[in-house]
Design a protein around this motif. Structure first.
Motif, PDB file in Angstrom:
ATOM      1  N   ILE A  93     -19.477  12.421  64.241  1.00 35.88           N
ATOM      2  CA  ILE A  93     -20.072  13.167  63.125  1.00 35.88           C
ATOM      3  C   ILE A  93     -20.807  14.394  63.642  1.00 35.88           C
ATOM      4  O   ILE A  93     -20.654  15.496  63.099  1.00 35.88           O
ATOM      5  CB  ILE A  93     -21.025  12.271  62.306  1.00 35.88           C
ATOM      6  CG1 ILE A  93     -20.227  11.217  61.548  1.00 35.88           C
ATOM      7  CG2 ILE A  93     -21.862  13.113  61.337  1.00 35.88           C
ATOM      8  CD1 ILE A  93     -21.089  10.161  60.877  1.00 35.88           C
ATOM      9  N   GLU A  94     -21.587  14.234  64.698  1.00 37.88           N
ATOM     10  CA  GLU A  94     -22.328  15.371  65.249  1.00 37.88           C
ATOM     11  C   GLU A  94     -21.401  16.433  65.825  1.00 37.88           C
ATOM     12  O   GLU A  94     -21.669  17.622  65.714  1.00 37.88           O
ATOM     13  CB  GLU A  94     -23.321  14.891  66.299  1.00 37.88           C
ATOM     14  CG  GLU A  94     -24.493  14.150  65.685  1.00 37.88           C
ATOM     15  CD  GLU A  94     -25.492  13.648  66.708  1.00 37.88           C
ATOM     16  OE1 GLU A  94     -25.227  13.735  67.920  1.00 37.88           O
ATOM     17  OE2 GLU A  94     -26.544  13.155  66.271  1.00 37.88           O
ATOM     18  N   ALA A  95     -20.294  16.017  66.409  1.00 37.37           N
ATOM     19  CA  ALA A  95     -19.340  16.982  66.956  1.00 37.37           C
ATOM     20  C   ALA A  95     -18.666  17.774  65.846  1.00 37.37           C
ATOM     21  O   ALA A  95     -18.405  18.967  66.001  1.00 37.37           O
ATOM     22  CB  ALA A  95     -18.292  16.256  67.796  1.00 37.37           C
ATOM     23  N   VAL A  96     -18.403  17.132  64.721  1.00 34.79           N
ATOM     24  CA  VAL A  96     -17.697  17.797  63.622  1.00 34.79           C
ATOM     25  C   VAL A  96     -18.657  18.583  62.726  1.00 34.79           C
ATOM     26  O   VAL A  96     -18.405  19.736  62.406  1.00 34.79           O
ATOM     27  CB  VAL A  96     -16.910  16.770  62.774  1.00 34.79           C
ATOM     28  CG1 VAL A  96     -16.308  17.424  61.556  1.00 34.79           C
ATOM     29  CG2 VAL A  96     -15.834  16.117  63.622  1.00 34.79           C
ATOM     30  N   LEU A  97     -19.771  17.975  62.345  1.00 38.22           N
ATOM     31  CA  LEU A  97     -20.668  18.596  61.381  1.00 38.22           C
ATOM     32  C   LEU A  97     -21.921  19.198  61.974  1.00 38.22           C
ATOM     33  O   LEU A  97     -22.612  19.962  61.317  1.00 38.22           O
ATOM     34  CB  LEU A  97     -21.092  17.560  60.320  1.00 38.22           C
ATOM     35  CG  LEU A  97     -19.959  16.956  59.503  1.00 38.22           C
ATOM     36  CD1 LEU A  97     -20.509  15.909  58.556  1.00 38.22           C
ATOM     37  CD2 LEU A  97     -19.198  18.015  58.756  1.00 38.22           C
ATOM     38  N   GLY A  98     -22.243  18.852  63.199  1.00 35.39           N
ATOM     39  CA  GLY A  98     -23.448  19.351  63.839  1.00 35.39           C
ATOM     40  C   GLY A  98     -24.519  18.271  63.835  1.00 35.39           C
ATOM     41  O   GLY A  98     -24.499  17.349  63.023  1.00 35.39           O
ATOM     42  N   PRO A  99     -25.496  18.384  64.736  1.00 36.65           N
ATOM     43  CA  PRO A  99     -26.507  17.344  64.907  1.00 36.65           C
ATOM     44  C   PRO A  99     -27.501  17.213  63.764  1.00 36.65           C
ATOM     45  O   PRO A  99     -28.206  16.235  63.673  1.00 36.65           O
ATOM     46  CB  PRO A  99     -27.215  17.750  66.203  1.00 36.65           C
ATOM     47  CG  PRO A  99     -26.954  19.187  66.355  1.00 36.65           C
ATOM     48  CD  PRO A  99     -25.626  19.455  65.701  1.00 36.65           C
ATOM     49  N   SER A 100     -27.549  18.185  62.854  1.00 43.83           N
ATOM     50  CA  SER A 100     -28.543  18.116  61.784  1.00 43.83           C
ATOM     51  C   SER A 100     -28.134  17.200  60.632  1.00 43.83           C
ATOM     52  O   SER A 100     -28.930  16.917  59.761  1.00 43.83           O
ATOM     53  CB  SER A 100     -28.813  19.515  61.225  1.00 43.83           C
ATOM     54  OG  SER A 100     -27.636  20.016  60.625  1.00 43.83           O
ATOM     55  N   LYS A 101     -26.884  16.731  60.608  1.00 43.04           N
ATOM     56  CA  LYS A 101     -26.413  15.878  59.510  1.00 43.04           C
ATOM     57  C   LYS A 101     -26.895  14.459  59.718  1.00 43.04           C
ATOM     58  O   LYS A 101     -26.881  13.935  60.819  1.00 43.04           O
ATOM     59  CB  LYS A 101     -24.880  15.897  59.422  1.00 43.04           C
ATOM     60  CG  LYS A 101     -24.320  17.279  59.178  1.00 43.04           C
ATOM     61  CD  LYS A 101     -24.799  17.810  57.869  1.00 43.04           C
ATOM     62  CE  LYS A 101     -24.254  19.218  57.660  1.00 43.04           C
ATOM     63  NZ  LYS A 101     -24.804  19.864  56.516  1.00 43.04           N
ATOM     64  N   ARG A 102     -27.333  13.824  58.651  1.00 34.80           N
ATOM     65  CA  ARG A 102     -27.793  12.435  58.713  1.00 34.80           C
ATOM     66  C   ARG A 102     -26.586  11.514  58.676  1.00 34.80           C
ATOM     67  O   ARG A 102     -25.619  11.776  58.016  1.00 34.80           O
ATOM     68  CB  ARG A 102     -28.709  12.140  57.554  1.00 34.80           C
ATOM     69  CG  ARG A 102     -29.972  13.002  57.601  1.00 34.80           C
ATOM     70  CD  ARG A 102     -30.835  12.725  56.445  1.00 34.80           C
ATOM     71  NE  ARG A 102     -31.499  11.445  56.688  1.00 34.80           N
ATOM     72  CZ  ARG A 102     -32.205  10.821  55.776  1.00 34.80           C
ATOM     73  NH1 ARG A 102     -32.318  11.325  54.570  1.00 34.80           N
ATOM     74  NH2 ARG A 102     -32.784   9.683  56.033  1.00 34.80           N
ATOM     75  N   THR A 103     -26.669  10.382  59.374  1.00 34.20           N
ATOM     76  CA  THR A 103     -25.575   9.413  59.392  1.00 34.20           C
ATOM     77  C   THR A 103     -25.966   8.151  58.687  1.00 34.20           C
ATOM     78  O   THR A 103     -27.091   7.812  58.587  1.00 34.20           O
ATOM     79  CB  THR A 103     -25.162   9.087  60.838  1.00 34.20           C
ATOM     80  OG1 THR A 103     -26.294   8.603  61.558  1.00 34.20           O
ATOM     81  CG2 THR A 103     -24.581  10.295  61.512  1.00 34.20           C
TER      82      THR A 103
END
Length: 103
Positions: A93-103
Motif C-alpha cells: 500500500i505504501e509503495a503504491v499510494l505513499g506512506p501517508s495513507k492509512r491501512t
C-alpha cells in the motif's frame, strides 16, 4: 519499487474512494481457515486480454512478500490479493499510494 510505482501513480488519476462495491465469491478459498488473511482488491486498467499466470508471477516478483501472497482473479479485471502478514500488505500500500495513507 516505490519510485517506479510513484511514476505510474503520477500518470494516473486516482480517486480517494470509489463507490463501487466488489463481490467476492464465497468459494474462492476452500476452507474457512484458508480464507483468513489481509486483503486488497486491485483492478486492471487495460482493456486487452492478458495472461493471468504471467501477471500473477510478475506481481509476486514486484511485491516480493516475506510471508506469502495469493492472487485470485475475481471479476471485471479485478484481482484479490491475500497477504499472509499485515506488514507485507502495508508495504505494498505504501509503495503504491505513499506512506501517508492509512491501512
Amino acid at each position: 519499487m516505490a519510485h517506479e510505482m510513484g511514476k505510474m501513480k503520477e500518470a494516473l488519476n486516482f480517486a480517494e474512494a470509489e463507490n463501487n462495491s466488489v463481490m467476492v465469491p464465497l468459494g474462492l478459498w476452500h476452507a474457512e481457515t484458508d480464507s483468513q488473511g489481509f486483503y486488497l482488491v486491485g483492478r486492471l486498467l487495460g482493456r486487452r486480454n492478458f495472461n493471468f499466470e504471467a501477471l500473477k508471477q510478475t506481481l509476486m516478483n514486484v511485491f516480493n512478500p516475506l510471508k506469502g501472497l495469493d492472487i485470485r482473479l475475481i471479476e471485471n479485471g479485478r484481482l484479490l490479493f491475500k497477504f499472509t502478514h499485515i506488514l507485507d500488505r502495508k508495504r505494498v500500500i505504501e509503495a503504491v499510494l505513499g506512506p501517508s495513507k492509512r491501512t
